[in-house]
Design a protein around this motif. Sequence first.
Motif, PDB file in Angstrom:
ATOM      1  N   ILE A   1       8.736  12.963   3.559  1.00  0.00           N
ATOM      2  CA  ILE A   1       8.178  11.755   2.970  1.00  0.00           C
ATOM      3  C   ILE A   1       8.522  10.620   3.922  1.00  0.00           C
ATOM      4  O   ILE A   1       9.700  10.347   4.171  1.00  0.00           O
ATOM      5  CB  ILE A   1       8.772  11.467   1.572  1.00  0.00           C
ATOM      6  CG1 ILE A   1       8.363  12.560   0.589  1.00  0.00           C
ATOM      7  CG2 ILE A   1       8.315  10.110   1.059  1.00  0.00           C
ATOM      8  CD1 ILE A   1       9.003  12.411  -0.788  1.00  0.00           C
ATOM      9  N   ASP A   2       7.512   9.983   4.458  1.00  0.00           N
ATOM     10  CA  ASP A   2       7.735   8.908   5.419  1.00  0.00           C
ATOM     11  C   ASP A   2       8.349   7.700   4.706  1.00  0.00           C
ATOM     12  O   ASP A   2       7.722   7.126   3.813  1.00  0.00           O
ATOM     13  CB  ASP A   2       6.394   8.520   6.055  1.00  0.00           C
ATOM     14  CG  ASP A   2       6.544   7.469   7.159  1.00  0.00           C
ATOM     15  OD1 ASP A   2       7.666   6.956   7.356  1.00  0.00           O
ATOM     16  OD2 ASP A   2       5.525   7.161   7.802  1.00  0.00           O
ATOM     17  N   PRO A   3       9.572   7.298   5.080  1.00  0.00           N
ATOM     18  CA  PRO A   3      10.169   6.131   4.428  1.00  0.00           C
ATOM     19  C   PRO A   3       9.290   4.883   4.502  1.00  0.00           C
ATOM     20  O   PRO A   3       9.351   4.028   3.621  1.00  0.00           O
ATOM     21  CB  PRO A   3      11.483   5.940   5.196  1.00  0.00           C
ATOM     22  CG  PRO A   3      11.840   7.307   5.680  1.00  0.00           C
ATOM     23  CD  PRO A   3      10.515   7.934   6.023  1.00  0.00           C
ATOM     24  N   ALA A   4       8.468   4.790   5.553  1.00  0.00           N
ATOM     25  CA  ALA A   4       7.582   3.632   5.687  1.00  0.00           C
ATOM     26  C   ALA A   4       6.473   3.633   4.639  1.00  0.00           C
ATOM     27  O   ALA A   4       5.827   2.608   4.416  1.00  0.00           O
ATOM     28  CB  ALA A   4       6.964   3.604   7.085  1.00  0.00           C
ATOM     29  N   GLU A   5       6.255   4.775   3.985  1.00  0.00           N
ATOM     30  CA  GLU A   5       5.227   4.886   2.950  1.00  0.00           C
ATOM     31  C   GLU A   5       5.811   4.738   1.553  1.00  0.00           C
ATOM     32  O   GLU A   5       5.168   5.094   0.557  1.00  0.00           O
ATOM     33  CB  GLU A   5       4.519   6.239   3.067  1.00  0.00           C
ATOM     34  CG  GLU A   5       3.684   6.404   4.321  1.00  0.00           C
ATOM     35  CD  GLU A   5       2.441   5.529   4.301  1.00  0.00           C
ATOM     36  OE1 GLU A   5       2.026   5.096   3.206  1.00  0.00           O
ATOM     37  OE2 GLU A   5       1.881   5.285   5.375  1.00  0.00           O
ATOM     38  N   THR A   6       7.049   4.228   1.469  1.00  0.00           N
ATOM     39  CA  THR A   6       7.692   4.088   0.172  1.00  0.00           C
ATOM     40  C   THR A   6       7.902   2.619  -0.200  1.00  0.00           C
ATOM     41  O   THR A   6       8.030   1.756   0.671  1.00  0.00           O
ATOM     42  CB  THR A   6       9.055   4.794   0.136  1.00  0.00           C
ATOM     43  OG1 THR A   6       9.971   4.141   1.025  1.00  0.00           O
ATOM     44  CG2 THR A   6       8.919   6.255   0.536  1.00  0.00           C
ATOM     45  N   TYR A   7       7.938   2.383  -1.494  1.00  0.00           N
ATOM     46  CA  TYR A   7       8.325   1.091  -2.046  1.00  0.00           C
ATOM     47  C   TYR A   7       9.550   1.364  -2.896  1.00  0.00           C
ATOM     48  O   TYR A   7       9.502   2.203  -3.814  1.00  0.00           O
ATOM     49  CB  TYR A   7       7.197   0.505  -2.888  1.00  0.00           C
ATOM     50  CG  TYR A   7       7.523  -0.838  -3.526  1.00  0.00           C
ATOM     51  CD1 TYR A   7       7.240  -2.027  -2.856  1.00  0.00           C
ATOM     52  CD2 TYR A   7       8.098  -0.916  -4.790  1.00  0.00           C
ATOM     53  CE1 TYR A   7       7.532  -3.263  -3.435  1.00  0.00           C
ATOM     54  CE2 TYR A   7       8.390  -2.141  -5.372  1.00  0.00           C
ATOM     55  CZ  TYR A   7       8.107  -3.309  -4.686  1.00  0.00           C
ATOM     56  OH  TYR A   7       8.400  -4.518  -5.256  1.00  0.00           O
TER      57      TYR A   7
ATOM     58  N   SER B   1       0.811  -1.221   0.000  1.00  0.00           N
ATOM     59  CA  SER B   1       0.000   0.000   0.000  1.00  0.00           C
ATOM     60  C   SER B   1       0.844   1.271   0.000  1.00  0.00           C
ATOM     61  O   SER B   1       0.337   2.350   0.310  1.00  0.00           O
ATOM     62  CB  SER B   1      -0.920   0.004   1.223  1.00  0.00           C
ATOM     63  OG  SER B   1      -0.152  -0.070   2.424  1.00  0.00           O
ATOM     64  N   ALA B   2       2.110   1.180  -0.345  1.00  0.00           N
ATOM     65  CA  ALA B   2       2.993   2.352  -0.333  1.00  0.00           C
ATOM     66  C   ALA B   2       2.457   3.451  -1.243  1.00  0.00           C
ATOM     67  O   ALA B   2       1.982   3.180  -2.353  1.00  0.00           O
ATOM     68  CB  ALA B   2       4.394   1.956  -0.756  1.00  0.00           C
ATOM     69  N   ARG B   3       2.560   4.688  -0.783  1.00  0.00           N
ATOM     70  CA  ARG B   3       2.086   5.814  -1.581  1.00  0.00           C
ATOM     71  C   ARG B   3       3.088   6.235  -2.646  1.00  0.00           C
ATOM     72  O   ARG B   3       2.710   6.822  -3.662  1.00  0.00           O
ATOM     73  CB  ARG B   3       1.779   7.015  -0.679  1.00  0.00           C
ATOM     74  CG  ARG B   3       0.731   6.762   0.378  1.00  0.00           C
ATOM     75  CD  ARG B   3       0.501   8.022   1.210  1.00  0.00           C
ATOM     76  NE  ARG B   3      -0.156   9.060   0.429  1.00  0.00           N
ATOM     77  CZ  ARG B   3      -0.239  10.332   0.812  1.00  0.00           C
ATOM     78  NH1 ARG B   3       0.320  10.716   1.945  1.00  0.00           N
ATOM     79  NH2 ARG B   3      -0.854  11.221   0.049  1.00  0.00           N
ATOM     80  N   VAL B   4       4.357   5.950  -2.404  1.00  0.00           N
ATOM     81  CA  VAL B   4       5.422   6.424  -3.291  1.00  0.00           C
ATOM     82  C   VAL B   4       6.306   5.251  -3.711  1.00  0.00           C
ATOM     83  O   VAL B   4       6.701   4.448  -2.872  1.00  0.00           O
ATOM     84  CB  VAL B   4       6.299   7.483  -2.596  1.00  0.00           C
ATOM     85  CG1 VAL B   4       7.354   8.025  -3.563  1.00  0.00           C
ATOM     86  CG2 VAL B   4       5.456   8.614  -2.035  1.00  0.00           C
ATOM     87  N   VAL B   5       6.623   5.170  -4.989  1.00  0.00           N
ATOM     88  CA  VAL B   5       7.647   4.247  -5.467  1.00  0.00           C
ATOM     89  C   VAL B   5       8.913   5.047  -5.737  1.00  0.00           C
ATOM     90  O   VAL B   5       8.898   6.026  -6.495  1.00  0.00           O
ATOM     91  CB  VAL B   5       7.201   3.513  -6.745  1.00  0.00           C
ATOM     92  CG1 VAL B   5       8.406   2.855  -7.430  1.00  0.00           C
ATOM     93  CG2 VAL B   5       6.166   2.455  -6.409  1.00  0.00           C
ATOM     94  N   LEU B   6      10.005   4.670  -5.085  1.00  0.00           N
ATOM     95  CA  LEU B   6      11.315   5.250  -5.328  1.00  0.00           C
ATOM     96  C   LEU B   6      12.040   4.331  -6.308  1.00  0.00           C
ATOM     97  O   LEU B   6      12.371   3.192  -5.974  1.00  0.00           O
ATOM     98  CB  LEU B   6      12.100   5.371  -4.023  1.00  0.00           C
ATOM     99  CG  LEU B   6      11.450   6.211  -2.919  1.00  0.00           C
ATOM    100  CD1 LEU B   6      12.256   6.110  -1.631  1.00  0.00           C
ATOM    101  CD2 LEU B   6      11.327   7.682  -3.361  1.00  0.00           C
TER     102      LEU B   6
END
Length: 227
Positions: free
Chosen positions: A95-101, A57-62
């Motif tokens: 940007i919360d690292p926990a919200e990233t993929y 469910s990550a909001r951001v893909v890095l």
Amino acid sequence: MPGPDADADADADAYDATPFVPERGGLDALRKAAARCEGCPLFREATQTVFGKGRRSARVVLLGEQPGDQEDRRGEPFVGPAGHLLMRACSEAEIDPAETYVTNAVKHFKFVLSEERGKRRIHKPPTLRELAACRPWLSAELRLVEPELIVALGATAGKALYGSGFRVTQARGAVLDPPDELQALDAKGVVATIHPAAVLRAGENREEVYAGLVSDLRVAAAALSRS
């Protein structure tokens, strides 16, 4: 022995990971299947496939370029110095690292051995053919994660999304329309910036280059806050 060079392979036109990508299943199924991928010659020299990591469910893909030496040995993306710097920059940009993929455009480490540097494995950029071969994995990841935003870290990541004409120096720091293939994901777009490894190579200009990375990530954070 140097790492593989796709441009020298006679079968380069046949590079394609599609036959290895499962038609159904979640990220775990993709990860297991990717471990057996032989879609291009890079698997021959790499220690292992380095698949993406993060919440479904990550909001951001890095999105980076490819695994480095430490990532290749450990089997996880962005676990070396560049990855630690990236997570710090994300936190500073709110940007919360926990919200990233986090993932890479190419899933195997491409390298050459340097005799002058004690036979160290030195990163070698993937070719456009290798990017195209690995694109089915990235497309499958993005379809499953359905991120609100993609951050393209460096020129190679941008080319993986937009093609060979992409220039990170021209596109960075703005919210770009997602490429045609990703329109159906309903993502807000793509923010391009430098790869965090560029900060580590910046020498005396490191603080300035780092500040530019954080500034670009703040553009991504602002786009997310408007949701």
